[in-house]
Design an enzyme around this catalytic site. Structure first.
Site, PDB file in Angstrom:
ATOM      1  N   HIS A 177      56.476  44.467  22.755  1.00  0.00           N
ATOM      2  CA  HIS A 177      55.537  43.546  22.104  1.00  0.00           C
ATOM      3  C   HIS A 177      54.680  42.776  23.112  1.00  0.00           C
ATOM      4  O   HIS A 177      53.641  42.241  22.754  1.00  0.00           O
ATOM      5  CB  HIS A 177      56.267  42.596  21.148  1.00  0.00           C
TER       6      HIS A 177
ATOM      7  N   HIS B   8      59.063  44.386  29.578  1.00  0.00           N
ATOM      8  CA  HIS B   8      57.894  43.499  29.556  1.00  0.00           C
ATOM      9  C   HIS B   8      57.308  43.260  30.952  1.00  0.00           C
ATOM     10  O   HIS B   8      56.101  43.348  31.160  1.00  0.00           O
ATOM     11  CB  HIS B   8      58.267  42.125  28.984  1.00  0.00           C
TER      12      HIS B   8
HETATM   13  C1  BG6 Z   1      62.308  39.681  23.790  1.00  0.00           C
HETATM   14  C2  BG6 Z   1      63.612  39.346  24.458  1.00  0.00           C
HETATM   15  O1  BG6 Z   1      61.990  41.032  23.969  1.00  0.00           O
HETATM   16  O2  BG6 Z   1      61.274  38.887  24.353  1.00  0.00           O
HETATM   17  C3  BG6 Z   1      63.913  37.858  24.351  1.00  0.00           C
HETATM   18  O3  BG6 Z   1      64.659  40.086  23.846  1.00  0.00           O
HETATM   19  C4  BG6 Z   1      62.737  37.045  24.843  1.00  0.00           C
HETATM   20  O4  BG6 Z   1      65.095  37.524  25.059  1.00  0.00           O
HETATM   21  C5  BG6 Z   1      61.464  37.504  24.159  1.00  0.00           C
HETATM   22  O5  BG6 Z   1      62.991  35.684  24.544  1.00  0.00           O
HETATM   23  C6  BG6 Z   1      60.246  36.778  24.684  1.00  0.00           C
HETATM   24  O6  BG6 Z   1      59.153  37.126  23.918  1.00  0.00           O
HETATM   25  P1  BG6 Z   1      58.019  36.090  23.584  1.00  0.00           P
HETATM   26  O7  BG6 Z   1      56.990  36.854  22.870  1.00  0.00           O
HETATM   27  O8  BG6 Z   1      58.654  35.018  22.736  1.00  0.00           O
HETATM   28  O9  BG6 Z   1      57.582  35.540  24.894  1.00  0.00           O
END
Ligand code: BG6
EC number: 1.1.1.49
Length: 455
Positions: A163, A225
């Site tokens: 994402h 990520h």
């Molecule tokens: C997720 C992780 O993929 O991404 C989480 O599993 C993390 O641990 C999160 O908190 C962070 O995503 P965002 O969009 O809230 O920064």
């Protein structure tokens, strides 16, 4: 690329759907950006009215026309993902709806079973499969999972969600790099001393103990990520704007990243983690990591790419800081203190923008001091779309550029594998601190303080 006639949402009563996917579907419906049948699949006692109420709550209890439209588009197939009967009912429900997008917001252990169930009912033809993260647990399991999915869906009809790739500020990095001639000539080892990527979260693992303990920070956010982010920051300009050109360049740069040397890694675990529900007694899972990566190519050889991320840190921020080399001759130092280097800061979360730390003459003095030159993208350009809105639109349209192609996933697992293999216990750190003290050594010259907001 085939545009979907219907979206099949596996796990529609689960956590991800409640927190992210249903609210995103609501906003897309409200703005008339999406209007198609959404067929939820879940092992649930709810009936369709119950699902609609569940969705309404997930969307904030709204009672407006947009929600009624979304509710009207909702259908439900309740059943077990391992029961062929579930897929027969799904087939009846999707009959005549054209091209299908199957979105798997379910635990990864079920990905292969669902793909097989779909194929058993002929629902893999004329369809695309979208799977959430994590994709595998390491290189071998990722390959195994990929092999299982490829039996029923080819790579062109497979999408792996990360994402972060749906976040507009992440994509802005590419615009910033490749639409402005300002940066590209200096974006290399001759001018950049180091790059620091910080993803800090001020909350702990909360109610995700069991999931987190089986994964840890490297699997949870670095392999996916943060290495995707590194790829966008470090890649060469793609020769064209098509998705494949972009994905190829990302793959090329990841291929040049050396597997991380455990000597360049500090793992941490916050005090109190072991008392979390779902965490194994004596667990050595890391809740913090700081590491240095090196890219063996002409652009980046020898430049440390420092990445740190953790739970229970002082703040929730995502920021990239590139430190430029100092000028060859020092002319405006303040006494013995070295001149500060120029910094380029890309702020990605919670707000988005860029800041250049430049040097200017201190009035009345002969020395220079750093001054920030900032652009707050949200203020200047307006609000940005949420990541999951873009992910869902891409899932429906088929645009692959904001998904993780498998060769990129493979490279990322290769890069982090030596860290996953580290056996020693992580170092303790206090909640609300910046991680274990030795982590400070990972960034040459120390970590730059990250900027606060733009106001
Ligand atoms: C997720 C992780 O993929 O991404 C989480 O599993 C993390 O641990 C999160 O908190 C962070 O995503 P965002 O969009 O809230 O920064």
């Amino acid at each position: 690329m085939e545009q979907a006639g219907a979206l099949v949402l596996f796990g529609i009563t689960g956590d991800l759907a409640r927190k992210m996917l249903l609210p995103a579907l609501y906003r897309l419906t409200a703005d008339s950006r999406l209007d198609l049948p959404v067929i939820g699949v879940a092992k649930t006692d709810l009936d369709l009215d119950g699902l609609r109420e569940h969705a309404r709550e997930a969307c904030g209890g709204v009672h407006d026309a947009a929600f009624e439209k979304l509710a009207g588009n909702l259908r439900l197939v309740a059943g077990d993902y391992r029961d062929p009967g579930t897929f027969e009912r799904l087939r009846a429900e999707t009959e005549g709806k054209g091209f299908l997008v199957h979105y798997l917001a379910v635990p990864p252990a079920l990905f292969a079973a669902v793909a097989e169930g779909l194929a058993g009912a002929g629902l893999n033809d004329n369809a695309r499969l979208v799977v959430e993260k994590p994709f595998g647990h390491d290189l071998n399991s990722a390959r195994e999972l990929n092999g299982e999915l490829l039996r029923h869906f080819d790579e062109d009809h497979l999408r792996r969600v990360d994402h972060f790739l749906g976040k507009e500020p992440v994509e802005d990095l590419m615009v910033f790099r490749f639409a402005n001639m300002l940066l590209e000539p200096i974006w290399n080892r001759s001018h950049i001393r180091s790059v620091q990527i910080t993803m800090a979260e001020d909350f702990d693992v909360r109610d995700r103990g069991a999931f987190y303990d089986a994964n840890g920070t490297v699997r949870d956010v670095v392999q996916n990520h943060l290495l995707q982010l590194l790829a966008i920051l470090a890649m060469d300009p793609p020769p064209s704007t098509d998705a494949r050109a972009q994905l190829d360049e990302k793959w090329r740069v990841l291929r040049a990243v050396q597997a991380i040397d455990p000597a360049d890694v500090v793992r941490g675990q916050y005090t109190g983690y072991l008392d979390t529900d779902g965490v194994r007694p004596g667990s050595t899972t890391e809740t913090y990591v700081a590491l240095r990566a090196y890219i063996d190519n002409w652009r980046w050889a020898g430049v440390p790419w420092c990445i740190r991320s953790g739970k229970a840190l002082p703040t929730t921020d995502l920021e990239v800081v590139a430190e430029l080399r100092r000028p060859p001759v020092t002319m405006f130092a303040n006494g013995d203190a070295p001149e500060s280097p120029n910094l380029i800061r890309f702020r990605l979360q919670p707000d988005a923008g860029v800041t250049f730390d430049l040097l200017a003459k201190e009035p009345g003095k002969q020395h220079a001091r750093p001054v920030p030159v900032s652009v707050d993208f949200t203020k200047v350009l307006g609000p940005m779309e949420a990541a999951y809105e873009r992910i869902l639109l891409d899932a429906v349209s088929g645009d692959p550029r904001r998904f993780a192609r498998f060769d990129l996933v493979e490279e990322s697992w290769r890069i982090v594998q030596p860290v996953l293999d580290m056996k020693e216990a992580p170092l303790p750190y206090e909640k609300g601190s910046w991680g274990p003290e030795p982590a400070a050594e990972i960034a040459p010259g120390g970590w730059h303080e990250i900027s606060t907001t733009f106001d």
